[in-house]
Design an enzyme around this catalytic site. Structure first.
Site, PDB file in Angstrom:
ATOM      1  N   ARG A 133       0.828  -1.205   0.000  1.00  0.00           N
ATOM      2  CA  ARG A 133       0.000   0.000   0.000  1.00  0.00           C
ATOM      3  C   ARG A 133       0.867   1.262   0.000  1.00  0.00           C
ATOM      4  O   ARG A 133       0.408   2.328  -0.411  1.00  0.00           O
ATOM      5  CB  ARG A 133      -0.919   0.013   1.217  1.00  0.00           C
ATOM      6  N   GLU A 170       9.248  -8.332  -6.761  1.00  0.00           N
ATOM      7  CA  GLU A 170       8.937  -9.464  -5.894  1.00  0.00           C
ATOM      8  C   GLU A 170       9.241 -10.790  -6.584  1.00  0.00           C
ATOM      9  O   GLU A 170       9.165 -10.914  -7.804  1.00  0.00           O
ATOM     10  CB  GLU A 170       7.456  -9.419  -5.487  1.00  0.00           C
ATOM     11  N   SER A 229       8.688 -14.136  -8.176  1.00  0.00           N
ATOM     12  CA  SER A 229       7.557 -14.449  -9.052  1.00  0.00           C
ATOM     13  C   SER A 229       7.179 -15.918  -8.964  1.00  0.00           C
ATOM     14  O   SER A 229       7.963 -16.803  -9.334  1.00  0.00           O
ATOM     15  CB  SER A 229       7.891 -14.103 -10.504  1.00  0.00           C
ATOM     16  N   ARG A 276      -0.463 -21.354  -8.145  1.00  0.00           N
ATOM     17  CA  ARG A 276      -0.138 -20.506  -6.993  1.00  0.00           C
ATOM     18  C   ARG A 276      -1.383 -19.972  -6.284  1.00  0.00           C
ATOM     19  O   ARG A 276      -1.301 -19.560  -5.120  1.00  0.00           O
ATOM     20  CB  ARG A 276       0.724 -19.321  -7.434  1.00  0.00           C
ATOM     21  N   HIS A 322      13.006  10.131   2.854  1.00  0.00           N
ATOM     22  CA  HIS A 322      11.785  10.827   3.253  1.00  0.00           C
ATOM     23  C   HIS A 322      10.601   9.866   3.298  1.00  0.00           C
ATOM     24  O   HIS A 322       9.856   9.818   4.281  1.00  0.00           O
ATOM     25  CB  HIS A 322      11.486  11.979   2.295  1.00  0.00           C
ATOM     26  N   HIS A 343       8.244   8.139   6.455  1.00  0.00           N
ATOM     27  CA  HIS A 343       6.777   8.104   6.490  1.00  0.00           C
ATOM     28  C   HIS A 343       6.277   6.675   6.716  1.00  0.00           C
ATOM     29  O   HIS A 343       5.356   6.442   7.516  1.00  0.00           O
ATOM     30  CB  HIS A 343       6.208   8.656   5.190  1.00  0.00           C
ATOM     31  N   ARG A 367       4.100   2.428  10.416  1.00  0.00           N
ATOM     32  CA  ARG A 367       4.197   0.997  10.688  1.00  0.00           C
ATOM     33  C   ARG A 367       4.916   0.649  11.982  1.00  0.00           C
ATOM     34  O   ARG A 367       4.843  -0.495  12.435  1.00  0.00           O
ATOM     35  CB  ARG A 367       4.888   0.296   9.511  1.00  0.00           C
TER      36      ARG A 367
END
Length: 308
Positions: free
Chosen positions: A112, A120, A122, A198, A216, A220, A225
């Site tokens: 997000r 990532e 695969s 998968r 920066h 954030h 988190r």
């Protein structure tokens, strides 16, 4: 999906490299390069590359060409000023790249944050490993009755054991079926395409990615988190990443801890209420002009600093 033999060999060869450079180098982060910081049961975070350091932030802010005769105290004062007044562009001059191994459901929440470059593992191209995140009993909690996206009371030991057993059984069964769908007919399978097979994997299966972001946007990410209200499983990754920042940009990280992580924000309406309180006025929620939720949040922010 632990580090492969090829990845281990790459890490060892990179760790032994001695390349002279004229670029800013962070000794603290250099000592951590390529080393995996363990997270959860099978996850990790490791830094694979970075650009810039505290001096790069200062240089960008001053648009200068060198360190000159500035003192560290002057750099610290400037960085803290930039953080305090939300002058964010100089922090964008620093970048860092991580290799992260994480459960899929954490990755879906993490993605997000759309301010990073991501690549990532695969499952269309490669076969996923038989490895899953199984929570510790102490983090298994019931649904919160006051927060629709949070946890409430921790489950009893018997309930936690039953949940863990279900998670293990489901993950193993789904992976067994995944393998059956992948295997060719002569091995008792169906030879199904990897991109289709998968879909049967559980969300606690581990994936991994390379994640590159500027300082920066990383601040954030961490502000959101690392907060106590964030989900535990992503919070522990943020805490591991904070350790790398403390080594990489200690002055900027100190400013972040003071002005972001350890700070709170009051609305204009809340400031009016605070002003009345400081003037000695006894105020209740009903005559504060704040909603019940705003009042509760404000009292929670003030609670650590009120005398008992």
């Amino acid at each position: 999906m632990p580090l492969t033999a090829e990845q281990q060999a790459e890490i060892e060869s990179q760790s032994n490299l001695q390349i002279p450079t004229k670029r800013p180098v962070s000794p603290g982060l250099e000592a951590m390069l390529f080393k995996a910081l363990p997270v959860l049961d099978h996850g990790f975070v490791r830094v694979v590359d970075y650009m810039g350091d505290d001096s790069s932030i200062v240089q960008a802010a001053r648009v200068s060409y060198g360190a000159g005769t500035k003192k560290v105290s002057e750099d610290r004062g400037l960085i803290r000023y930039l953080m305090r007044h939300h002058h964010t562009t100089p922090f964008e001059m620093c970048e860092i790249k991580y290799h992260v191994r994480l459960p899929i459901f954490v990755a879906r929440q993490w993605i997000r944050h759309r301010t990073a470059s991501v690549n990532e593992y695969s499952a269309r191209y490669s076969i996923m490993d038989r490895e899953f995140y199984i929570p510790e009993p102490e983090v298994l909690a019931a649904q919160s009755k006051i927060n629709n996206q949070g946890r409430g009371d921790v489950l009893s030991s018997e309930q936690a054991a039953a949940v863990i057993n279900l998670l293990k059984q489901d993950a193993q069964q789904c992976y067994d079926n995944y393998e059956t769908m992948l295997n060719p007919a002569e091995e008792g399978g169906y030879g199904l395409a990897r991109e289709l097979a998968r879909m049967n994997l559980t969300l606690n299966s581990y994936s991994q990615w390379y994640w590159k972001i500027n300082l920066h946007n990383l601040f954030h990410f961490l502000q959101l988190r690392i907060d106590p209200h964030a989900q535990y499983e992503i919070r522990v990754y943020a805490e591991a990443m904070l350790k790398t920042l403390q080594a990489w940009v200690p002055i900027a990280c100190e400013a972040f801890e003071d002005y972001r992580r350890g700070a709170v924000t009051f609305s204009a309406s809340m400031m009016k209420v605070l002003g009345r309180m400081l003037n000695g006025e006894a105020i209740e929620q009903a005559d504060s002009g704040l909603t019940k939720r705003e009042w509760t949040e404000m009292m929670q922010m003030l609670a650590p600093y009120q005398q008992k």
